[in-house]
Scaffold this motif. Structure first.
Motif, PDB file in Angstrom:
ATOM      1  N   SER A  48       0.857  -1.061  -0.067  1.00 57.97           N
ATOM      2  CA  SER A  48      -0.050   0.134  -0.046  1.00 57.97           C
ATOM      3  C   SER A  48       0.908   1.287   0.071  1.00 57.97           C
ATOM      4  O   SER A  48       1.661   1.423   0.922  1.00 57.97           O
ATOM      5  CB  SER A  48      -0.774   0.018   1.342  1.00 57.97           C
ATOM      6  OG  SER A  48      -1.563   1.299   1.384  1.00 57.97           O
ATOM      7  N   TRP A  91      -3.181  -0.803  -5.063  1.00 53.02           N
ATOM      8  CA  TRP A  91      -3.964  -0.083  -4.052  1.00 53.02           C
ATOM      9  C   TRP A  91      -4.373   1.614  -4.531  1.00 53.02           C
ATOM     10  O   TRP A  91      -3.547   1.954  -5.465  1.00 53.02           O
ATOM     11  CB  TRP A  91      -2.921   0.144  -3.112  1.00 53.02           C
ATOM     12  CG  TRP A  91      -2.735  -1.110  -2.173  1.00 53.02           C
ATOM     13  CD1 TRP A  91      -1.662  -1.972  -2.235  1.00 53.02           C
ATOM     14  CD2 TRP A  91      -3.497  -1.454  -0.995  1.00 53.02           C
ATOM     15  NE1 TRP A  91      -1.513  -2.858  -1.367  1.00 53.02           N
ATOM     16  CE2 TRP A  91      -2.812  -2.805  -0.471  1.00 53.02           C
ATOM     17  CE3 TRP A  91      -4.531  -1.037  -0.314  1.00 53.02           C
ATOM     18  CZ2 TRP A  91      -3.380  -3.400   0.529  1.00 53.02           C
ATOM     19  CZ3 TRP A  91      -4.953  -1.652   0.874  1.00 53.02           C
ATOM     20  CH2 TRP A  91      -4.355  -2.991   1.224  1.00 53.02           C
ATOM     21  N   LEU A  99      -8.321  -1.040  -2.202  1.00 52.41           N
ATOM     22  CA  LEU A  99      -7.286  -1.900  -3.054  1.00 52.41           C
ATOM     23  C   LEU A  99      -8.040  -2.067  -4.473  1.00 52.41           C
ATOM     24  O   LEU A  99      -9.501  -1.838  -4.499  1.00 52.41           O
ATOM     25  CB  LEU A  99      -7.374  -3.239  -2.554  1.00 52.41           C
ATOM     26  CG  LEU A  99      -6.604  -4.194  -3.058  1.00 52.41           C
ATOM     27  CD1 LEU A  99      -5.188  -4.014  -3.430  1.00 52.41           C
ATOM     28  CD2 LEU A  99      -6.894  -5.750  -2.453  1.00 52.41           C
TER      29      LEU A  99
END
Length: 99
Positions: A48, A91, A99
């Protein structure tokens, strides 16, 4: 098999067709952790960009999983429902946890 780099922690993650992912520390020049994802061969992995301790994996079983790398014994989230293998994931670059 895939690779994802996390610039904030100077680590990267790799996933493999054996169904596991490895975490690598560039400062130590070695793998620091290995986790079996338990969903068959993995085809993609992605850190992320907003929350560096979150990692997503997915693979041939059609399941995407989110892992909290601070305690990565089990995924914190699973996304089921793909009828075929997942070949990519990403992400949201500006919103946490999307996501």
């Amino acid at each position: 098999e895939a690779l994802s780099y996390c610039p904030t922690s100077r680590t990267f993650a790799t996933c493999s067709l054996d169904g596991s992912f490895l975490l690598w520390d560039l400062r130590q020049h070695q793998a620091t952790a290995a986790r079996p994802a338990g969903q068959g061969p993995l085809t993609c992995v992605h850190h992320s960009p907003v929350t560096p301790h979150l990692l997503a994996t997915a693979g041939e079983a059609g399941v995407a999983q989110v892992w909290d790398l601070r305690r990565a014994q089990h995924p914190v989230r699973e996304f089921r429902g793909h009828r075929r293998q997942v070949l990519g994931l990403e992400w949201c670059p500006y919103e946490e946890g999307v996501l």
